[in-house]
Design an enzyme around this catalytic site. Structure first.
Site, PDB file in Angstrom:
ATOM      1  N   ARG A 114      45.087  53.406  52.806  1.00 38.70           N
ATOM      2  CA  ARG A 114      44.651  53.388  54.214  1.00 38.70           C
ATOM      3  C   ARG A 114      44.421  51.957  54.697  1.00 38.70           C
ATOM      4  O   ARG A 114      44.831  51.584  55.793  1.00 38.70           O
ATOM      5  CB  ARG A 114      43.364  54.214  54.365  1.00 38.70           C
ATOM      6  CG  ARG A 114      42.718  54.155  55.753  1.00 38.70           C
ATOM      7  CD  ARG A 114      41.510  55.082  55.878  1.00 38.70           C
ATOM      8  NE  ARG A 114      40.391  54.735  55.027  1.00 38.70           N
ATOM      9  CZ  ARG A 114      39.439  53.849  55.332  1.00 38.70           C
ATOM     10  NH1 ARG A 114      39.491  53.207  56.474  1.00 38.70           N
ATOM     11  NH2 ARG A 114      38.456  53.598  54.494  1.00 38.70           N
ATOM     12  N   ASN A 130      40.915  58.863  44.959  1.00 36.68           N
ATOM     13  CA  ASN A 130      40.094  58.458  46.116  1.00 36.68           C
ATOM     14  C   ASN A 130      40.160  56.950  46.368  1.00 36.68           C
ATOM     15  O   ASN A 130      40.271  56.516  47.516  1.00 36.68           O
ATOM     16  CB  ASN A 130      38.640  58.905  45.922  1.00 36.68           C
ATOM     17  CG  ASN A 130      38.482  60.405  46.087  1.00 36.68           C
ATOM     18  OD1 ASN A 130      39.246  61.036  46.825  1.00 36.68           O
ATOM     19  ND2 ASN A 130      37.529  60.992  45.396  1.00 36.68           N
ATOM     20  N   GLN A 186      55.591  55.385  45.788  1.00 36.40           N
ATOM     21  CA  GLN A 186      55.709  56.316  46.917  1.00 36.40           C
ATOM     22  C   GLN A 186      55.120  55.751  48.209  1.00 36.40           C
ATOM     23  O   GLN A 186      55.626  56.003  49.292  1.00 36.40           O
ATOM     24  CB  GLN A 186      55.002  57.625  46.545  1.00 36.40           C
ATOM     25  CG  GLN A 186      55.409  58.824  47.370  1.00 36.40           C
ATOM     26  CD  GLN A 186      54.773  60.106  46.806  1.00 36.40           C
ATOM     27  OE1 GLN A 186      54.598  60.259  45.608  1.00 36.40           O
ATOM     28  NE2 GLN A 186      54.428  61.020  47.689  1.00 36.40           N
ATOM     29  N   TYR A 188      39.228  60.858  28.006  1.00 35.41           N
ATOM     30  CA  TYR A 188      39.245  59.426  28.352  1.00 35.41           C
ATOM     31  C   TYR A 188      40.676  58.862  28.241  1.00 35.41           C
ATOM     32  O   TYR A 188      41.186  58.287  29.196  1.00 35.41           O
ATOM     33  CB  TYR A 188      38.297  58.694  27.415  1.00 35.41           C
ATOM     34  CG  TYR A 188      38.118  57.222  27.705  1.00 35.41           C
ATOM     35  CD1 TYR A 188      37.364  56.785  28.790  1.00 35.41           C
ATOM     36  CD2 TYR A 188      38.687  56.257  26.874  1.00 35.41           C
ATOM     37  CE1 TYR A 188      37.179  55.431  29.038  1.00 35.41           C
ATOM     38  CE2 TYR A 188      38.500  54.898  27.109  1.00 35.41           C
ATOM     39  CZ  TYR A 188      37.751  54.486  28.197  1.00 35.41           C
ATOM     40  OH  TYR A 188      37.570  53.143  28.435  1.00 35.41           O
ATOM     41  N   ASP A 193      28.262  52.741  42.655  1.00 32.16           N
ATOM     42  CA  ASP A 193      28.023  53.287  41.313  1.00 32.16           C
ATOM     43  C   ASP A 193      27.213  54.580  41.414  1.00 32.16           C
ATOM     44  O   ASP A 193      26.394  54.733  42.316  1.00 32.16           O
ATOM     45  CB  ASP A 193      27.239  52.258  40.488  1.00 32.16           C
ATOM     46  CG  ASP A 193      27.505  52.379  39.001  1.00 32.16           C
ATOM     47  OD1 ASP A 193      28.113  51.461  38.432  1.00 32.16           O
ATOM     48  OD2 ASP A 193      27.104  53.405  38.405  1.00 32.16           O
TER      49      ASP A 193
HETATM   50  P1  NAD Z   1      29.976  51.101  31.531  1.00 34.86           P
HETATM   51  O1  NAD Z   1      29.763  52.506  31.105  1.00 34.86           O
HETATM   52  O2  NAD Z   1      28.919  50.101  31.242  1.00 34.86           O
HETATM   53  O3  NAD Z   1      30.275  51.024  33.083  1.00 34.86           O
HETATM   54  C1  NAD Z   1      30.875  52.046  33.826  1.00 34.86           C
HETATM   55  C2  NAD Z   1      30.194  52.145  35.178  1.00 34.86           C
HETATM   56  O4  NAD Z   1      30.829  53.150  35.964  1.00 34.86           O
HETATM   57  C3  NAD Z   1      28.709  52.529  35.074  1.00 34.86           C
HETATM   58  O5  NAD Z   1      27.941  51.723  35.909  1.00 34.86           O
HETATM   59  C4  NAD Z   1      28.699  53.994  35.530  1.00 34.86           C
HETATM   60  O6  NAD Z   1      27.449  54.380  36.050  1.00 34.86           O
HETATM   61  C5  NAD Z   1      29.824  53.984  36.549  1.00 34.86           C
HETATM   62  N1  NAD Z   1      30.422  55.298  36.773  1.00 34.86           N
HETATM   63  C6  NAD Z   1      30.856  56.187  35.851  1.00 34.86           C
HETATM   64  N2  NAD Z   1      31.366  57.286  36.450  1.00 34.86           N
HETATM   65  C7  NAD Z   1      31.258  57.080  37.788  1.00 34.86           C
HETATM   66  C8  NAD Z   1      31.590  57.853  38.934  1.00 34.86           C
HETATM   67  N3  NAD Z   1      32.147  59.066  38.809  1.00 34.86           N
HETATM   68  N4  NAD Z   1      31.334  57.334  40.158  1.00 34.86           N
HETATM   69  C9  NAD Z   1      30.759  56.118  40.289  1.00 34.86           C
HETATM   70  N5  NAD Z   1      30.416  55.345  39.251  1.00 34.86           N
HETATM   71  C10 NAD Z   1      30.666  55.829  38.013  1.00 34.86           C
HETATM   72  O7  NAD Z   1      31.368  50.664  30.870  1.00 34.86           O
HETATM   73  P2  NAD Z   1      32.101  49.242  30.892  1.00 34.86           P
HETATM   74  O8  NAD Z   1      32.255  48.806  29.501  1.00 34.86           O
HETATM   75  O9  NAD Z   1      31.502  48.342  31.877  1.00 34.86           O
HETATM   76  O10 NAD Z   1      33.550  49.682  31.407  1.00 34.86           O
HETATM   77  C11 NAD Z   1      33.978  49.464  32.729  1.00 34.86           C
HETATM   78  C12 NAD Z   1      35.425  49.915  32.871  1.00 34.86           C
HETATM   79  O11 NAD Z   1      36.259  49.204  31.954  1.00 34.86           O
HETATM   80  C13 NAD Z   1      35.626  51.398  32.597  1.00 34.86           C
HETATM   81  O12 NAD Z   1      36.574  51.912  33.497  1.00 34.86           O
HETATM   82  C14 NAD Z   1      36.182  51.416  31.199  1.00 34.86           C
HETATM   83  O13 NAD Z   1      36.983  52.542  30.958  1.00 34.86           O
HETATM   84  C15 NAD Z   1      36.979  50.121  31.158  1.00 34.86           C
HETATM   85  N6  NAD Z   1      37.094  49.618  29.776  1.00 34.86           N
HETATM   86  C16 NAD Z   1      36.061  48.987  29.157  1.00 34.86           C
HETATM   87  C17 NAD Z   1      36.204  48.551  27.842  1.00 34.86           C
HETATM   88  C18 NAD Z   1      35.127  47.817  27.120  1.00 34.86           C
HETATM   89  O14 NAD Z   1      35.283  47.506  25.938  1.00 34.86           O
HETATM   90  N7  NAD Z   1      34.011  47.473  27.727  1.00 34.86           N
HETATM   91  C19 NAD Z   1      37.404  48.778  27.168  1.00 34.86           C
HETATM   92  C20 NAD Z   1      38.415  49.446  27.825  1.00 34.86           C
HETATM   93  C21 NAD Z   1      38.274  49.847  29.142  1.00 34.86           C
END
Ligand code: NAD
Ligand code: UDP
Length: 310
Positions: A105, A98, A161, A144, A32
């Site tokens: 890999r 990534n 692919q 987003y 994270d």
């Molecule tokens: P959140 O913001 O609490 O968690 C996201 C986490 O990703 C955080 O810990 C943040 O620090 C980390 N992060 C962000 N950018 C990063 C990067 N570039 N490199 C490393 N870490 C990074 O949100 P969440 O609700 O826990 O959502 C988690 C996932 O689920 C997300 O991908 C979100 O799009 C998806 N999602 C969540 C919901 C929801 O209702 N909670 C709905 C749809 C999709």
């Protein structure tokens, strides 16, 4: 027992997933950048020898050896993903490339946390997986929405692919303990406002709808998707199909907290979807999954959490 990588593992959903996979006896690597997540969310896991916390930003490549990957990293609250929209789309595109590169890999399975936002402001209700969506490609939410659509595209192209085994879940609004106080999404905003005796900030007239899933149900659905047969790639909707208006949600939270707060009506953000409700027929059929926790039961646990934190 597997070594499992969870990107975004210190976030709201990620931290619950870390817990669940550790309970099942796996080794968990939580990666994270702590943009919206926090060490506090996983502090209680640090004593566990099977748990490892790594600070890294997924837009930069990384090389570790694991058996499975959950790609959860991305800010999910509109307030946070619009704070630095270019970073948001980079996280979704470069970050997904990534993690997919790593899956390729290592020849391991990878799951993407996609979103109901790929449906945009939908003109069908409920939304099923074969609906292609109505997304504004140039609006404030597109970093987003389009970011996740590009991430889904990348998952499918790496599959076609490069033969990578991919899994896509489209997550609908999920709530529960460990949402950040300043998360900005509706459930945590309303609960925190109600507990502090502040006005509940309804955007627009509150007639827009959402369907709210409790976090334990969501974690279960995500884990089931990862465990499903390799030829089931999704995308599959995960969410609770009970639909509520935002005004109903505000009134329910005021009643359940016993708060004296009033409701204040504020401008509706640009491109805010007017309706959203998952069709979860596919998840029922392929994953034998359906949510078990109703709104009031889930809110009770979430309110108890925020009372403690405040
Ligand atoms: P959140 O913001 O609490 O968690 C996201 C986490 O990703 C955080 O810990 C943040 O620090 C980390 N992060 C962000 N950018 C990063 C990067 N570039 N490199 C490393 N870490 C990074 O949100 P969440 O609700 O826990 O959502 C988690 C996932 O689920 C997300 O991908 C979100 O799009 C998806 N999602 C969540 C919901 C929801 O209702 N909670 C709905 C749809 C999709
Ligand atoms: N919303 C609201 N008040 C708030 C936060 C959000 O009325 O304090 C509304 C928002 O405009 C949207 C719905 O609640 O219609 C859900 O918003 P959220 O940010 O939780 O998630 P979204 O589904 O929009 O991604």
């Amino acid at each position: 027992m597997k070594r499992i990588l969870i990107t975004g593992g210190a976030g709201f959903l990620g931290s619950h997933l870390c817990e669940r996979l550790l309970e099942e006896g796996n080794e968990v690597l939580c990666l994270d950048n702590f943009f919206t997540g926090s060490k506090n969310n996983v502090m209680h896991l640090l004593r566990n020898a099977s748990f490892e916390l790594i600070r890294h930003d997924i837009i930069n490549p990384f090389f570790i050896e694991v058996d499975q990957i959950y790609n959860m990293a991305c800010p999910a609250s509109p307030v946070h993903y619009q704070y630095n929209p270019i970073k948001t789309i980079k996280t979704n595109v470069m970050g997904t490339i990534n993690t997919l590169g790593m899956a390729k890999r290592l020849r391991v399975k990878i799951l993407l946390a996609s979103t109901s936002e790929v449906y945009g402001n939908p003109d069908v209700n409920p939304q099923s997986e074969d609906y292609w969506g109505r997304v504004n490609p140039i609006g404030v939410r597109s970093c987003y929405d389009e970011g996740k659509r590009a991430a889904e595209c990348l998952m499918m192209d790496y599959h076609r692919q490069n033969n990578v085994t991919v899994k896509i879940v489209r997550i609908f609004n999920t709530y529960g303990p460990r949402m950040a106080l300043n998360d900005g999404r509706v459930v945590s905003n309303f609960i925190v406002q109600a507990l502090r005796g502040k006005d509940l900030t309804v955007y627009g007239d509150g007639s827009q709808t959402r369907a709210f899933c409790y976090v334990d149900d969501m974690t279960d659905g995500i884990v089931r998707m990862m465990a499903s047969p390799d030829d089931f790639l999704g995308p599959v909707n995960l969410g609770n199909p009970e639909e509520f208006s935002i005004l109903e949600l505000a009134e329910t939270i005021i009643r359940m907290t016993g708060s004296k707060s009033k409701i204040s009506f504020n401008p509706l953000p640009q491109d805010d979807p007017t309706q959203r409700k998952p069709d979860i027929t596919l998840a029922g059929k392929m994953l034998e999954w359906e949510p078990k926790v109703g709104l009031e039961e889930g809110l009770e646990k979430t309110i108890a959490y925020f009372r403690k934190v405040l």
